[in-house]
Design an enzyme around this catalytic site. Structure first.
Site, PDB file in Angstrom:
ATOM      1  N   CYS A   4      90.107  15.916 -26.530  1.00  0.00           N
ATOM      2  CA  CYS A   4      89.622  16.344 -27.764  1.00  0.00           C
ATOM      3  C   CYS A   4      90.350  17.573 -28.059  1.00  0.00           C
ATOM      4  CB  CYS A   4      88.019  16.685 -27.570  1.00  0.00           C
ATOM      5  SG  CYS A   4      87.587  17.678 -29.022  1.00  0.00           S
ATOM      6  N   HIS A  46      81.230  19.938 -26.189  1.00  0.00           N
ATOM      7  CA  HIS A  46      81.638  19.094 -27.156  1.00  0.00           C
ATOM      8  C   HIS A  46      80.562  18.458 -27.734  1.00  0.00           C
ATOM      9  CE1 HIS A  46      84.484  15.861 -28.877  1.00  0.00           C
ATOM     10  NE2 HIS A  46      83.369  15.072 -28.578  1.00  0.00           N
ATOM     11  N   HIS A  96      85.083  17.238 -33.346  1.00  0.00           N
ATOM     12  CA  HIS A  96      84.307  18.275 -32.534  1.00  0.00           C
ATOM     13  C   HIS A  96      83.875  19.125 -33.465  1.00  0.00           C
ATOM     14  CE1 HIS A  96      84.488  21.143 -28.720  1.00  0.00           C
ATOM     15  NE2 HIS A  96      83.958  21.809 -29.922  1.00  0.00           N
ATOM     16  N   HIS A  98      82.548  21.399 -35.957  1.00  0.00           N
ATOM     17  CA  HIS A  98      83.164  22.723 -36.353  1.00  0.00           C
ATOM     18  C   HIS A  98      82.900  23.223 -37.793  1.00  0.00           C
ATOM     19  CE1 HIS A  98      85.968  19.650 -37.622  1.00  0.00           C
ATOM     20  NE2 HIS A  98      86.285  20.259 -38.457  1.00  0.00           N
TER      21      HIS A  98
HETATM   22  P1  5GP Z   1      88.337  18.734 -40.650  1.00  0.00           P
HETATM   23  O1  5GP Z   1      89.193  18.342 -41.203  1.00  0.00           O
HETATM   24  O2  5GP Z   1      87.730  17.977 -39.409  1.00  0.00           O
HETATM   25  O3  5GP Z   1      87.048  19.434 -41.463  1.00  0.00           O
HETATM   26  O4  5GP Z   1      88.613  20.271 -40.124  1.00  0.00           O
HETATM   27  C1  5GP Z   1      89.759  20.570 -39.176  1.00  0.00           C
HETATM   28  C2  5GP Z   1      90.518  21.536 -39.232  1.00  0.00           C
HETATM   29  O5  5GP Z   1      91.158  21.878 -38.210  1.00  0.00           O
HETATM   30  C3  5GP Z   1      91.478  21.385 -40.580  1.00  0.00           C
HETATM   31  O6  5GP Z   1      91.292  22.390 -41.325  1.00  0.00           O
HETATM   32  C4  5GP Z   1      92.874  21.633 -39.902  1.00  0.00           C
HETATM   33  O7  5GP Z   1      93.811  22.546 -40.609  1.00  0.00           O
HETATM   34  C5  5GP Z   1      92.339  22.313 -38.560  1.00  0.00           C
HETATM   35  N1  5GP Z   1      93.298  22.053 -37.394  1.00  0.00           N
HETATM   36  C6  5GP Z   1      93.789  20.757 -36.974  1.00  0.00           C
HETATM   37  N2  5GP Z   1      94.387  21.088 -35.937  1.00  0.00           N
HETATM   38  C7  5GP Z   1      94.452  22.331 -35.386  1.00  0.00           C
HETATM   39  C8  5GP Z   1      95.289  23.285 -34.655  1.00  0.00           C
HETATM   40  O8  5GP Z   1      95.805  22.732 -33.613  1.00  0.00           O
HETATM   41  N3  5GP Z   1      94.981  24.599 -34.628  1.00  0.00           N
HETATM   42  C9  5GP Z   1      94.414  24.975 -35.640  1.00  0.00           C
HETATM   43  N4  5GP Z   1      94.024  26.431 -35.228  1.00  0.00           N
HETATM   44  N5  5GP Z   1      93.581  24.555 -36.451  1.00  0.00           N
HETATM   45  C10 5GP Z   1      93.717  22.825 -36.375  1.00  0.00           C
HETATM   46 ZN    ZN Z   2      85.617  18.421 -27.889  1.00  0.00          ZN
END
Ligand code: 5GP
Ligand code: ZN
Length: 112
Positions: A4, A46, A96, A98
């Site tokens: 993850c 997690h 995960h 967030h």
């Molecule tokens: P989701 O799309 O699941 O709501 O949000 C995931 C977020 O994680 C996205 O806004 C994306 O830009 C961020 N993200 C993805 N990979 C990484 C990473 O390796 N480092 C950081 N700091 N953010 C990440």
């Molecule tokens: Zn995780």
């Protein structure tokens, strides 16, 4: 969870720009910011998404919101939005739990 991305970030195995850390929570700037201030707050343990929150693991969620209140205050953010995407259709790309914290610009409603 061994493969993850956010478990690895919380464990320091993948570098990130840390905003806040304690025993149970980690916060870091989003790699692809959608606002002048955009950071993510995650539990170190997690949990796949909001859909996986149960009475047994819910304590950390209250703590996450206390962290959001503290960190935004420290950053001088008086107005901001907290978002959690659940599932593919809502745009969840990392499985995960967030919470996005976005601020520093005008926001529209409803979100896209
Ligand atoms: P989701 O799309 O699941 O709501 O949000 C995931 C977020 O994680 C996205 O806004 C994306 O830009 C961020 N993200 C993805 N990979 C990484 C990473 O390796 N480092 C950081 N700091 N953010 C990440
Ligand atoms: Zn995780």
């Amino acid at each position: 969870m061994s493969d993850c991305l956010f478990c690895k970030i919380a464990a320091g195995q993948i570098p990130s720009s840390k905003v806040y850390e304690d025993e149970t929570v980690y916060a870091f700037y989003d790699i692809d910011p959608q606002a002048p201030a955009h950071f993510l707050v995650i539990p170190k343990a997690h949990i796949a998404s909001v859909a996986e929150i149960t009475p047994e693991n819910a304590t950390v969620v209250a703590h996450i919101f206390a962290v959001i209140a503290k960190v935004t205050h420290n950053l001088g953010l008086e107005s901001y939005r907290v978002v959690s995407n659940i599932g593919e259709q809502a745009g969840q790309s990392v499985s995960h739990l967030h919470f996005h914290v976005l601020g520093g610009r005008d926001m529209t409603w409803p979100p896209g």
